[in-house]
Scaffold this motif. Structure first.
Motif, mmCIF file in Angstrom:
data_model
loop_
_atom_site.group_PDB
_atom_site.id
_atom_site.type_symbol
_atom_site.label_atom_id
_atom_site.label_comp_id
_atom_site.label_asym_id
_atom_site.label_seq_id
_atom_site.Cartn_x
_atom_site.Cartn_y
_atom_site.Cartn_z
ATOM 1 N N SER A 93 0.837 -1.200 0.000
ATOM 2 C CA SER A 93 0.000 0.000 0.000
ATOM 3 C C SER A 93 0.869 1.246 0.000
ATOM 4 N N TRP A 94 0.289 2.331 -0.533
ATOM 5 C CA TRP A 94 0.866 3.670 -0.380
ATOM 6 C C TRP A 94 0.341 4.295 0.906
ATOM 7 N N PHE A 95 1.197 5.101 1.533
ATOM 8 C CA PHE A 95 0.835 5.793 2.767
ATOM 9 C C PHE A 95 1.269 7.257 2.687
ATOM 10 N N LEU A 96 0.573 8.092 3.452
ATOM 11 C CA LEU A 96 1.095 9.409 3.770
ATOM 12 C C LEU A 96 1.993 9.237 4.989
ATOM 13 N N ARG A 97 3.153 9.880 4.960
ATOM 14 C CA ARG A 97 4.060 9.840 6.106
ATOM 15 C C ARG A 97 4.773 11.178 6.216
ATOM 16 N N THR A 98 4.813 11.751 7.397
ATOM 17 C CA THR A 98 5.552 12.993 7.612
ATOM 18 C C THR A 98 6.714 12.730 8.558
ATOM 19 N N LEU A 99 7.856 13.337 8.239
ATOM 20 C CA LEU A 99 9.063 13.191 9.047
ATOM 21 C C LEU A 99 9.698 14.554 9.266
ATOM 22 N N ALA A 100 10.256 14.739 10.456
ATOM 23 C CA ALA A 100 10.971 15.976 10.775
ATOM 24 C C ALA A 100 12.168 15.610 11.633
ATOM 25 N N SER A 101 13.354 15.730 11.068
ATOM 26 C CA SER A 101 14.561 15.361 11.804
ATOM 27 C C SER A 101 15.240 16.604 12.359
ATOM 28 N N ALA A 102 16.048 16.385 13.366
ATOM 29 C CA ALA A 102 16.773 17.482 14.007
ATOM 30 C C ALA A 102 18.087 17.751 13.289
ATOM 31 N N PRO A 103 18.617 18.979 13.394
ATOM 32 C CA PRO A 103 19.929 19.273 12.803
ATOM 33 C C PRO A 103 21.028 18.425 13.412
ATOM 34 N N SER A 104 22.139 18.335 12.714
ATOM 35 C CA SER A 104 23.282 17.545 13.182
ATOM 36 C C SER A 104 23.739 18.024 14.557
ATOM 37 N N GLY A 105 23.983 17.068 15.441
ATOM 38 C CA GLY A 105 24.487 17.396 16.765
ATOM 39 C C GLY A 105 23.434 17.857 17.750
ATOM 40 N N SER A 106 22.177 17.915 17.327
ATOM 41 C CA SER A 106 21.102 18.375 18.206
ATOM 42 C C SER A 106 20.591 17.228 19.064
ATOM 43 N N SER A 107 20.157 17.561 20.267
ATOM 44 C CA SER A 107 19.558 16.553 21.151
ATOM 45 C C SER A 107 18.052 16.441 20.942
ATOM 46 N N VAL A 108 17.495 17.267 20.068
ATOM 47 C CA VAL A 108 16.060 17.236 19.786
ATOM 48 C C VAL A 108 15.724 15.935 19.049
ATOM 49 N N PRO A 109 14.715 15.194 19.479
ATOM 50 C CA PRO A 109 14.393 13.920 18.812
ATOM 51 C C PRO A 109 13.736 14.128 17.455
ATOM 52 N N HIS A 110 13.896 13.124 16.583
ATOM 53 C CA HIS A 110 13.158 13.117 15.322
ATOM 54 C C HIS A 110 11.663 13.014 15.614
ATOM 55 N N GLN A 111 10.869 13.597 14.737
ATOM 56 C CA GLN A 111 9.416 13.533 14.881
ATOM 57 C C GLN A 111 8.816 12.852 13.652
ATOM 58 N N GLN A 112 7.716 12.140 13.844
ATOM 59 C CA GLN A 112 7.043 11.466 12.737
ATOM 60 C C GLN A 112 5.548 11.400 13.000
ATOM 61 N N GLY A 113 4.749 11.697 11.956
ATOM 62 C CA GLY A 113 3.314 11.553 12.065
ATOM 63 C C GLY A 113 2.889 10.100 11.889
ATOM 64 N N VAL A 114 1.625 9.839 12.143
ATOM 65 C CA VAL A 114 1.065 8.499 11.976
ATOM 66 C C VAL A 114 0.894 8.197 10.490
ATOM 67 N N ASP A 115 1.323 7.007 10.049
ATOM 68 C CA ASP A 115 1.121 6.593 8.661
ATOM 69 C C ASP A 115 -0.372 6.518 8.350
ATOM 70 N N TYR A 116 -0.732 6.917 7.128
ATOM 71 C CA TYR A 116 -2.140 6.962 6.727
ATOM 72 C C TYR A 116 -2.256 6.344 5.346
ATOM 73 N N ALA A 117 -2.928 5.183 5.248
ATOM 74 C CA ALA A 117 -3.078 4.493 3.959
ATOM 75 C C ALA A 117 -3.889 5.352 3.001
ATOM 76 N N ILE A 118 -3.449 5.398 1.742
ATOM 77 C CA ILE A 118 -4.056 6.293 0.759
ATOM 78 C C ILE A 118 -4.226 5.557 -0.566
ATOM 79 N N PRO A 119 -5.416 5.604 -1.196
ATOM 80 C CA PRO A 119 -5.645 4.859 -2.445
ATOM 81 C C PRO A 119 -4.861 5.450 -3.618
ATOM 82 N N GLU A 120 -4.485 4.596 -4.558
ATOM 83 C CA GLU A 120 -3.806 5.073 -5.755
ATOM 84 C C GLU A 120 -4.727 6.011 -6.532
ATOM 85 N N GLY A 121 -4.123 6.997 -7.173
ATOM 86 C CA GLY A 121 -4.876 7.972 -7.949
ATOM 87 C C GLY A 121 -5.363 9.173 -7.160
ATOM 88 N N THR A 122 -5.225 9.143 -5.823
ATOM 89 C CA THR A 122 -5.664 10.259 -4.987
ATOM 90 C C THR A 122 -4.697 11.438 -5.136
#
Length: 225
Positions: A93-122
């Motif tokens: 399946s195809w999914f929507l996925r969002t990712l946000a990583s921290a700059p190099s050397g940062s202690s801030v954690p990576h962030q990620q949204g919940v995967d969301y299944a999406i039909p082809e052609g949308t």
């Protein structure tokens, strides 16, 4: 979070030669196809918006491979923001996925949204937007898809704003032609790119890749694969 291979959180700035096709004993494979837009010092992006159409399901979903189609913003210090169309062969399946990583050397954690299944052609609109800027020099970006649940989005705060923009198609561990969608062209449409000075200047999208078929200020076509 996808732990098979962390390239979905890696930076995109690389030597042009790493994006060229490498000869395989099965198919011609490649790391990614991309176009980029770089800003000079003291300038930064406030928004990148791109309309994407979900590709078809590949005919061959065997094996452990993934496909990514996305716009991205990146800071000079390495943090990266990606609202992605993501195909997972293990889930067919195809999914929507969002990712946000921290700059190099940062202690801030990576962030990620919940995967969301999406039909082809949308048709979906992927957005990266600066939603808060402090006088102390912190920049908070939101990564999301318009008109989809809030839990599919994510946010990240940097002390260095985004100054590199990308549009990308990236396969991971593909070994057969049938593991690509039947479409051999992918269109990144209705691109809207806003800087701290307003609408981004025209004609500054560039590419190192011979298979970026069509490149304008508001539409980029990847292919043929």
């Amino acid at each position: 979070m996808d732990t098979q291979k962390n390239n979905s959180l890696s930076g995109l700035i690389s030597n042009p030669s790493t994006n060229k096709k490498q000869k395989s004993n099965k198919i011609e494979s490649f790391n990614r196809i991309s176009a980029h837009y770089y800003l000079s010092d003291n300038d930064y992006f406030m928004m990148l918006k791109t309309m994407l159409t979900v590709p078809s399901i590949p005919k061959d979903t065997t094996g452990n491979y993934k496909l990514y189609l996305f716009p991205a913003l990146q800071a000079r210090t390495g943090g990266i923001l990606k609202p992605m169309l993501f195909f997972d062969s293990n889930r067919s399946s195809w999914f929507l996925r969002t990712l946000a990583s921290a700059p190099s050397g940062s202690s801030v954690p990576h962030q990620q949204g919940v995967d969301y299944a999406i039909p082809e052609g949308t048709e979906v609109t992927a957005v990266i937007k600066l939603i808060k800027q402090t006088t102390s020099g912190l920049y908070t970006y939101k990564v999301y898809f318009e008109d989809y649940p809030e839990e599919t989005s994510c946010k990240q705060t940097w002390n260095d704003p985004a100054s590199f923009a990308f549009e990308v198609f990236e396969p991971d561990s593909v070994t057969k032609e049938a593991q690509y969608p039947e479409e051999r062209f992918f269109i990144m449409a209705d691109i809207e790119l806003i800087t701290n000075h307003g609408l981004a200047r025209e004609g500054l999208w560039e590419t190192y890749d011979f298979n970026v078929h069509y490149l304008t200020n508001n539409s980029i076509t990847f292919g043929p694969l």
